[in-house]
Design a protein around this motif. Structure first.
Motif, short mmCIF file in Angstrom:
data_model
loop_
_atom_site.label_atom_id
_atom_site.label_comp_id
_atom_site.label_asym_id
_atom_site.label_seq_id
_atom_site.Cartn_x
_atom_site.Cartn_y
_atom_site.Cartn_z
N GLY A 217 5.33 -8.95 -0.31
CA GLY A 217 4.91 -7.56 -0.06
C GLY A 217 6.03 -6.76 0.59
O GLY A 217 6.30 -5.59 0.22
N VAL A 218 6.71 -7.33 1.58
CA VAL A 218 7.82 -6.62 2.24
C VAL A 218 8.94 -6.36 1.24
O VAL A 218 9.53 -5.26 1.17
CB VAL A 218 8.34 -7.46 3.44
CG1 VAL A 218 9.61 -6.84 4.02
CG2 VAL A 218 7.26 -7.55 4.51
N TYR B 46 8.17 -3.46 -1.09
CA TYR B 46 8.43 -2.14 -0.51
C TYR B 46 9.92 -1.85 -0.43
O TYR B 46 10.38 -0.71 -0.68
CB TYR B 46 7.81 -2.04 0.88
CG TYR B 46 6.35 -1.65 0.86
CD1 TYR B 46 5.94 -0.46 0.25
CD2 TYR B 46 5.39 -2.46 1.45
CE1 TYR B 46 4.59 -0.11 0.23
CE2 TYR B 46 4.06 -2.12 1.43
CZ TYR B 46 3.65 -0.94 0.82
OH TYR B 46 2.33 -0.58 0.78
N ILE C 288 4.06 1.05 -7.12
CA ILE C 288 3.26 0.49 -6.00
C ILE C 288 1.80 0.70 -6.35
O ILE C 288 1.14 1.65 -5.92
CB ILE C 288 3.60 1.17 -4.66
CG1 ILE C 288 5.08 1.00 -4.33
CG2 ILE C 288 2.74 0.59 -3.53
CD1 ILE C 288 5.53 1.63 -3.03
N GLU D 1 -2.29 0.24 -6.63
CA GLU D 1 -3.32 0.07 -5.62
C GLU D 1 -4.52 -0.64 -6.22
O GLU D 1 -4.73 -0.63 -7.43
CB GLU D 1 -3.73 1.44 -5.08
CG GLU D 1 -2.64 2.17 -4.35
CD GLU D 1 -3.11 3.52 -3.80
OE1 GLU D 1 -4.31 3.87 -4.07
OE2 GLU D 1 -2.34 4.20 -3.12
N TRP E 138 -6.12 0.34 -1.72
CA TRP E 138 -5.10 -0.33 -0.89
C TRP E 138 -3.90 -0.70 -1.75
O TRP E 138 -4.05 -1.31 -2.81
CB TRP E 138 -5.65 -1.63 -0.28
CG TRP E 138 -6.63 -1.38 0.84
CD1 TRP E 138 -7.95 -1.18 0.72
CD2 TRP E 138 -6.32 -1.32 2.22
NE1 TRP E 138 -8.54 -1.00 1.95
CE2 TRP E 138 -7.53 -1.08 2.92
CE3 TRP E 138 -5.15 -1.41 2.98
CZ2 TRP E 138 -7.59 -0.93 4.29
CZ3 TRP E 138 -5.24 -1.28 4.35
CH2 TRP E 138 -6.44 -1.06 4.99
N PRO E 139 -2.69 -0.33 -1.27
CA PRO E 139 -1.49 -0.74 -2.01
C PRO E 139 -1.41 -2.26 -2.04
O PRO E 139 -1.63 -2.94 -1.03
CB PRO E 139 -0.33 -0.13 -1.23
CG PRO E 139 -0.94 0.97 -0.43
CD PRO E 139 -2.33 0.56 -0.14
N PRO F 273 1.23 -4.27 -2.27
CA PRO F 273 2.19 -4.86 -1.33
C PRO F 273 1.65 -4.92 0.09
O PRO F 273 1.89 -5.88 0.82
CB PRO F 273 3.40 -3.93 -1.45
CG PRO F 273 3.29 -3.32 -2.79
CD PRO F 273 1.81 -3.15 -3.02
N THR F 274 0.92 -3.86 0.47
CA THR F 274 0.33 -3.86 1.82
C THR F 274 -0.67 -4.99 1.96
O THR F 274 -0.72 -5.68 2.99
CB THR F 274 -0.35 -2.52 2.10
OG1 THR F 274 0.63 -1.48 2.01
CG2 THR F 274 -0.99 -2.51 3.48
N LEU F 275 -1.47 -5.17 0.90
CA LEU F 275 -2.44 -6.28 0.96
C LEU F 275 -1.75 -7.63 1.05
O LEU F 275 -2.22 -8.54 1.76
CB LEU F 275 -3.34 -6.23 -0.29
CG LEU F 275 -4.32 -5.05 -0.37
CD1 LEU F 275 -5.09 -5.09 -1.70
CD2 LEU F 275 -5.28 -5.08 0.82
N ILE G 100 1.17 -8.19 2.41
CA ILE G 100 1.71 -8.35 3.77
C ILE G 100 0.60 -8.66 4.76
O ILE G 100 0.69 -9.61 5.53
CB ILE G 100 2.47 -7.06 4.19
CG1 ILE G 100 3.70 -6.86 3.30
CG2 ILE G 100 2.86 -7.14 5.65
CD1 ILE G 100 4.40 -5.53 3.51
N LEU G 101 -0.43 -7.83 4.74
CA LEU G 101 -1.52 -8.03 5.70
C LEU G 101 -2.24 -9.36 5.45
O LEU G 101 -2.56 -10.09 6.38
CB LEU G 101 -2.52 -6.87 5.61
CG LEU G 101 -2.00 -5.51 6.07
CD1 LEU G 101 -3.07 -4.43 5.87
CD2 LEU G 101 -1.59 -5.57 7.53
#
Length: 532
Positions: free
Chosen positions: A426-427, A430, A449, A451, A455-456, A458-460, A462-463
């Motif tokens: 994910g990082v 981005y 990117i 969704e 929710w994007p 990549p963010t998912l 990472i989180l």
């Protein structure tokens, strides 16, 4: 069922066994007594069993020699020029055939054969006129004391002046208190007393003999000068000799005399059941069982954390030394099953605790032993205590330390790496979208990117990766605590088990050997005494 009475050979064998078992424990003079009686009895039984040996013992001035001559019926010995003492043993022998070896053993050189029978039922008989046992000549006294321990029948000759002499009773008569069956007592020179005084003095002498332990011994009042009581004394001697059991009765009395006090103390009980448990608990404390268990549990938690913890923080644990390594312990055993230890020797305080535990254990084991045996047990405990630090270290070294997590936890390790990989993807996504958007266009088109549910992705990633690793690390941390508690219990139990095994071999066994040896000794002494 009635128990069979032990035979004399069995009793003598038991007496010799008791002496061997008590070697180095009983005082030297007591061992010498046991062995002397066993040897003397064996020698006596190998000699003539048909002759009865009767010894006349008396103090200076008791008229013993004159009485002896009166009983024999002829003056066989000459009194000394100035005082009535006998300087060497003299034997009057009826039926001398076969008596030579017996007289040699007794050390009697002056032998006077007698014709016919002493009495119709007496059989082969040897009467000995012995040196005065209170003679100023040391050699005479030695002879009297020696033969007092060898003759079959003892005739104590006293007179109205010395019959109550404390020295005579304390030093000569009382030591033979168990020989009543083969003892005759004579109040000589009774002609110097009025008839009613003879009765009183005879009764008083009988009471003194009773007080000495010689119950049932009849006192014969005699007078060598008038012949009074001579036939009564001859009759008493004949009666003892007629049974042909005097030699055996004398040996049995000797055995009882030297073994009676050995059986005075109550029989020992079984060793206290909780004594070994208390010993092991104290030794486990001294060995640091609790500390080893805690360190092993800590090592387990640390290693599990390094393997399954959140990868962003678990590396920090690698910077700290392993708890087991700090303690100098290894959980890997060599080919002998030993987990080598380089930990320092147990502290002085722990050594003191261990030594006290051994001494307390010895005190409990020796609480019902006679003093001599208790001292030996205490000495053995002191010798054992010196080895205690080494055996405690060995017990810890032999304990399996379950500090390494199961291989099954590798699944969690893989998941942690996958979670971290997802977060890194994910990082990276981005970063590429920010600096190299064209690299993603061929794959994703204009929506580099995308969704899902607002929710994007990549963010998912990472989180999700971070949260999964964190939650998984927390969960395995909880499991590590729970399993660590079990590891602690198992380690503590293992250390205690090995401490108990080492103490059983190196503390309990050598101390119980003393108790077992005493039990065997007491059994042998009891059999020698005549008990089963």
């Amino acid at each position: 069922m009635r128990l069979r009475k032990a035979t004399l050979p069995e009793r003598l064998e038991a007496l010799a066994a008791a002496a061997d078992l008590a070697e180095g424990i009983l005082p030297g003079h007591r061992l010498a007594e046991l062995r002397r009686v066993a040897a003397s009895a064996t020698e006596r039984r190998e000699l003539s069993d048909t002759h009865t040996v009767v010894g006349f013992f008396g103090a200076t001035g008791s008229g013993k020699t004159s009485l002896f001559n009166a009983v024999v019926g002829e003056d066989l010995g000459l009194a000394a020029a100035r005082r009535p003492t006998t300087s060497s043993p003299l034997a009057a022998v009826w039926h001398p055939d076969g008596s030579a070896a017996l007289l040699d053993w007794l050390g009697v050189e002056d032998r006077r054969p007698r014709e016919g029978d002493f009495s119709p039922k007496a059989g082969p008989l040897i009467l000995l006129d012995l040196p005065d046992f209170d003679s100023v000549e040391a050699a005479n006294r030695v002879i009297a004391e020696k033969l007092a321990g060898q003759v079959d029948v003892l005739v104590w000759v006293t007179d109205p002046e010395k019959y109550a002499d404390a020295v005579i009773h304390d030093e000569f008569i009382r030591p033979h208190a168990r020989h009543a069956a083969v003892t005759l007592a004579v109040l000589n020179k009774s002609d110097r007393l009025a008839p009613e005084e003879v009765v009183d003095v005879t009764h008083h002498l009988g009471q003194l003999l009773h007080d000495d332990g010689l119950s049932g011994v009849k006192v014969v009042a005699t007078s060598a000068a008038t012949g009074a009581g001579i036939e009564a004394l001859r009759g008493a001697i004949s009666k003892v000799a007629a049974g042909r059991q005097a030699a055996q009765a004398r040996i049995e009395a000797d055995i009882e005399a030297v073994t009676a006090d050995l059986l005075d103390a109550p029989a020992t009980r079984d060793a206290p059941r909780d004594a070994k448990k208390q010993l092991d608990e104290a030794l486990a404390r001294a060995a640091g069982a609790e500390g080893v268990a805690e360190v092993t549990a800590a090592a387990y938690r640390r290693r599990l954390g390094r393997r399954t913890g959140w990868l962003l923080t678990s590396w920090i644990g690698r910077l700290r030394a392993d708890p087991l390594r700090r303690l100098g312990l290894t959980e890997a055993a060599d080919e002998t099953g030993v987990h080598h230890s380089s930990r320092p020797a147990i502290s002085a305080s722990a050594t003191a605790v261990a030594n006290k535990a051994v001494r307390t254990y010895a005190e409990r084991l020796g609480s019902d032993l006679p003093p001599a045996w208790g001292e030996v047990l205490s000495e053995r405990a002191e010798a054992v205590a010196v080895e205690v630090p080494e055996l405690l270290d060995r017990a810890v070294a032999r304990t399996t330390l379950p500090a390494e997590p199961s291989r099954a936890w590798s699944v969690v390790t893989v998941i942690q790496w996958l979670a971290l990989l997802g977060a890194l993807v994910g990082v990276g996504w981005y970063l590429v979208a920010a600096f190299l958007p064209g690299a993603l266009a061929p794959l994703l088109g204009d929506d580099i990117i995308p969704e899902t549910h607002g929710w994007p992705i990549p963010t998912l990633l990472i989180l999700g990766g971070l949260l999964l690793g964190l939650v998984l690390g927390m969960v395995t941390g909880v499991f590590g605590g729970l399993i660590g508690a079990s590891v602690k219990r198992r380690t503590r139990r293992g250390v205690r088990r090995h401490v108990a095994e080492e103490s059983a071999r190196h503390v309990e066994r050598p101390l119980l050997e003393v108790r077992e040896r005493h039990a065997q000794f007491r059994e042998a002494a009891s059999l020698a005494y005549g008990r089963r």
